[in-house]
Design a protein around this motif. Structure first.
Motif, PDB file in Angstrom:
ATOM      1  N   MET A 185     -22.231  27.367 -21.280  1.00 59.77           N
ATOM      2  CA  MET A 185     -21.541  27.586 -22.554  1.00 59.77           C
ATOM      3  C   MET A 185     -20.647  28.812 -22.486  1.00 59.77           C
ATOM      4  N   ILE A 186     -19.538  28.732 -23.227  1.00 59.99           N
ATOM      5  CA  ILE A 186     -18.689  29.884 -23.479  1.00 59.99           C
ATOM      6  C   ILE A 186     -18.634  30.073 -24.989  1.00 59.99           C
ATOM      7  N   LEU A 187     -18.929  31.275 -25.454  1.00 56.39           N
ATOM      8  CA  LEU A 187     -18.940  31.567 -26.886  1.00 56.39           C
ATOM      9  C   LEU A 187     -17.782  32.480 -27.246  1.00 56.39           C
ATOM     10  N   MET A 188     -17.079  32.140 -28.326  1.00 56.32           N
ATOM     11  CA  MET A 188     -15.993  32.968 -28.843  1.00 56.32           C
ATOM     12  C   MET A 188     -16.346  33.461 -30.246  1.00 56.32           C
ATOM     13  N   ASP A 189     -15.463  34.319 -30.781  1.00 49.54           N
ATOM     14  CA  ASP A 189     -15.658  34.892 -32.122  1.00 49.54           C
ATOM     15  C   ASP A 189     -17.030  35.564 -32.202  1.00 49.54           C
ATOM     16  N   SER A 223     -28.257  16.120 -11.657  1.00 46.70           N
ATOM     17  CA  SER A 223     -28.880  16.833 -12.787  1.00 46.70           C
ATOM     18  C   SER A 223     -27.870  17.744 -13.480  1.00 46.70           C
ATOM     19  N   ARG A 224     -26.604  17.420 -13.344  1.00 52.38           N
ATOM     20  CA  ARG A 224     -25.556  18.180 -14.014  1.00 52.38           C
ATOM     21  C   ARG A 224     -24.613  17.234 -14.738  1.00 52.38           C
ATOM     22  N   SER A 225     -24.040  17.744 -15.821  1.00 48.11           N
ATOM     23  CA  SER A 225     -23.081  16.946 -16.587  1.00 48.11           C
ATOM     24  C   SER A 225     -21.643  17.262 -16.211  1.00 48.11           C
ATOM     25  N   ASN A 226     -21.432  18.380 -15.516  1.00 46.99           N
ATOM     26  CA  ASN A 226     -20.082  18.871 -15.199  1.00 46.99           C
ATOM     27  C   ASN A 226     -19.256  19.068 -16.468  1.00 46.99           C
ATOM     28  N   ILE A 227     -19.939  19.535 -17.505  1.00 46.39           N
ATOM     29  CA  ILE A 227     -19.295  19.828 -18.782  1.00 46.39           C
ATOM     30  C   ILE A 227     -19.634  21.260 -19.189  1.00 46.39           C
ATOM     31  N   ILE A 228     -18.640  21.966 -19.682  1.00 48.64           N
ATOM     32  CA  ILE A 228     -18.825  23.299 -20.256  1.00 48.64           C
ATOM     33  C   ILE A 228     -18.616  23.191 -21.759  1.00 48.64           C
ATOM     34  N   ALA A 229     -19.557  23.685 -22.541  1.00 49.14           N
ATOM     35  CA  ALA A 229     -19.410  23.705 -23.998  1.00 49.14           C
ATOM     36  C   ALA A 229     -18.682  24.986 -24.406  1.00 49.14           C
ATOM     37  N   LEU A 230     -17.654  24.849 -25.223  1.00 49.05           N
ATOM     38  CA  LEU A 230     -16.891  25.998 -25.715  1.00 49.05           C
ATOM     39  C   LEU A 230     -17.018  26.065 -27.223  1.00 49.05           C
ATOM     40  N   MET A 231     -17.624  27.135 -27.717  1.00 50.69           N
ATOM     41  CA  MET A 231     -17.820  27.313 -29.157  1.00 50.69           C
ATOM     42  C   MET A 231     -16.671  28.135 -29.725  1.00 50.69           C
ATOM     43  N   VAL A 232     -15.826  27.480 -30.529  1.00 47.58           N
ATOM     44  CA  VAL A 232     -14.662  28.125 -31.134  1.00 47.58           C
ATOM     45  C   VAL A 232     -14.695  27.901 -32.642  1.00 47.58           C
TER      46      VAL A 232
END
Length: 339
Positions: free
Chosen positions: A119-123, A57-66
Motif C-alpha cells: 500500500m501507498i498512503l497519501m494525505d 501468492s502475490r496479486s502484483n497490485i499496489i493499493a494507493l489511498m488518495v
C-alpha cells in the motif's frame, strides 16, 4: 488469447519450462530463457493474472489511498497518483486506486482480503488513524507524507519544514519584516494534515529566529474568502509587505485583490508561493516559488515499496530538499517600509 501451451510449442520447450521462466522459481539456461522470452514477445502472451497470483501468492497490485477531499488541491494529488501508476507498471504492478475517506476501514479491507501486495498512503495526518492498523498487519507500505511518529514506517515527502524556512529566508533577505501566510483551508489544519503543519512550523520558527513578524491565516481560497482574509491582514498589520501562499486556489485571487488595493507586485508587496511549477509560471505575475515535486514523490514511493517487497529496504524517512525559484513576484522591500 494466446495460451501458455502455445508459447511452449512456439519456443520448442515444455509448458513447465515456460512457467519456470515466468515465475523465476527454477534456474533456466540463458539460451532457453531468451528463446521463451522471444516467443512471448512475438505471440503477445500475457499471463493470466488470477493464475499468476495463485502460483506466486502475490496479486502484483499496489493499493494507493488518495482521499479526494474538497479542501485539497486535487491536481497535485492526481499528478502524484499518475506517477505512482506509471512507475508501478515499469515494475510489473498495477494500481488499485482508493479515493474514499474510509480511513482504517480501507486498510483493513485491503490487508484482510489480499487485494494488494502493498500500500501507498497519501494525505497523511500527524496522528493518522490508519497507521496503528498498518503497523499491526505488517503490510508492506510507504507513506507520501510524514506523521508525527515515523517508527516502523517508510515515508517520502518534500521537506515542508525546510520549505517554510526557505520562504521566510528569501523575504528576509529582501528586507521584509512583516509577512503574512495565506494558508490552506481551515479543515486542513483541523485534521492536523502533516504537510500543512510542518510548513507552518518551519515558517514560524525561522521568522522568530530572524526577528520577523508573521501572521498566519487559513483560507478557503476563493475570491470572496480571500477578500475577507486580506482585509483582516491589512487591518491587523497594515505594514505587511511579504506574503507566503500555500494554497493554490488563493494565488490568482490574491494577486487580483492586491492590484485592486493599488499594491503593485513586487514593487509594493512581494509574494512567494508553495505550489506546483505550473501554477507559479501561469500566474498573472510569475511567482517566486518552491515547487511541489509531485512526480518525484510518486516515483520514489513506488521504488521504495518495490525494494521492500524484494527485501532490499529498511524503514526510513526520505525528505526531498526544497528548491526556491526566484521569478517576478518578489523584490526588495519598499524604502518607506524599510525605514
Amino acid at each position: 488469447m494466446v495460451t501458455l501451451a502455445e508459447v511452449a510449442q512456439h519456443a520448442g520447450v515444455s509448458a513447465s519450462t515456460v512457467s519456470y521462466v515466468l515465475s523465476g522459481k527454477r534456474s533456466i539456461s540463458a539460451t532457453t530463457r531468451e528463446r521463451v522470452e522471444q516467443s512471448i514477445r512475438e505471440l503477445g502472451y500475457h499471463p493470466n493474472a488470477g493464475a499468476r497470483a495463485l502460483a506466486s501468492s502475490r496479486s502484483n497490485i499496489i493499493a494507493l489511498m488518495v482521499p479526494l477531499r474538497t479542501d485539497m488541491y486535487v491536481p497535485v494529488m492526481m499528478e502524484i497518483a499518475i506517477a505512482v501508476a506509471t512507475t508501478a507498471r515499469t515494475h510489473g504492478y498495477d494500481v488499485l486506486l482508493l479515493t474514499g475517506e474510509e480511513g482504517s476501514d480501507a486498510v483493513r479491507r485491503v490487508t484482510g482480503s489480499g487485494l494488494a501486495d502493498a500500500m501507498i498512503l497519501m494525505d497523511v495526518e500527524l496522528k493518522d488513524e490508519r497507521l496503528p492498523l498498518l503497523r499491526a498487519t505488517g503490510q508492506p507500505s510507504v507513506l507520501i507524507g510524514l506523521p508525527s511518529d515515523t517508527t516502523g514506517l517508510t515515508c517520502v515527502d518534500l521537506d515542508f519544514t525546510a520549505t517554510g524556512a526557505l520562504c521566510v529566508e528569501h523575504l528576509a533577505m529582501l528586507g521584509h519584516r512583516d509577512i503574512a501566510v495565506i494558508g490552506e483551508a481551515p479543515a486542513v489544519y483541523e485534521r492536523h494534515t502533516g504537510f500543512a503543519e510542518r510548513t507552518l512550523d518551519g515558517l514560524r520558527t525561522r521568522a522568530s529566529e530572524l526577528g520577523l513578524r508573521m501572521l498566519h491565516r487559513p483560507c478557503e481560497g476563493g475570491y470572496d474568502a480571500l477578500a475577507v482574509t486580506l482585509a483582516r491582514i491589512f487591518d491587523e498589520r497594515p505594514g505587511t509587505t511579504g506574503f507566503v501562499v500555500q494554497n493554490e486556489s488563493a494565488v490568482e485571487p490574491l494577486l487580483a485583490l492586491l492590484r485592486q488595493r493599488g499594491r503593485a507586485v513586487p514593487e509594493d508587496v512581494s509574494v512567494v508561493g508553495i505550489c506546483p511549477e505550473q501554477v507559479a509560471v501561469q500566474a498573472s505575475v510569475r511567482l517566486t516559488s518552491v515547487a511541489i515535486p509531485a512526480q518525484q514523490m510518486g516515483r520514489y514511493a513506488v521504488e521504495y515499496l518495490i525494494a521492500k517487497l524484494e527485501g532490499r529496504a529498511a524503514e526510513e524517512v526520505v525528505l526531498i530538499a526544497p528548491e526556491l525559484t526566484v521569478r517576478s513576484s518578489t523584490g526588495p522591500v519598499p524604502s518607506a517600509s524599510a525605514s
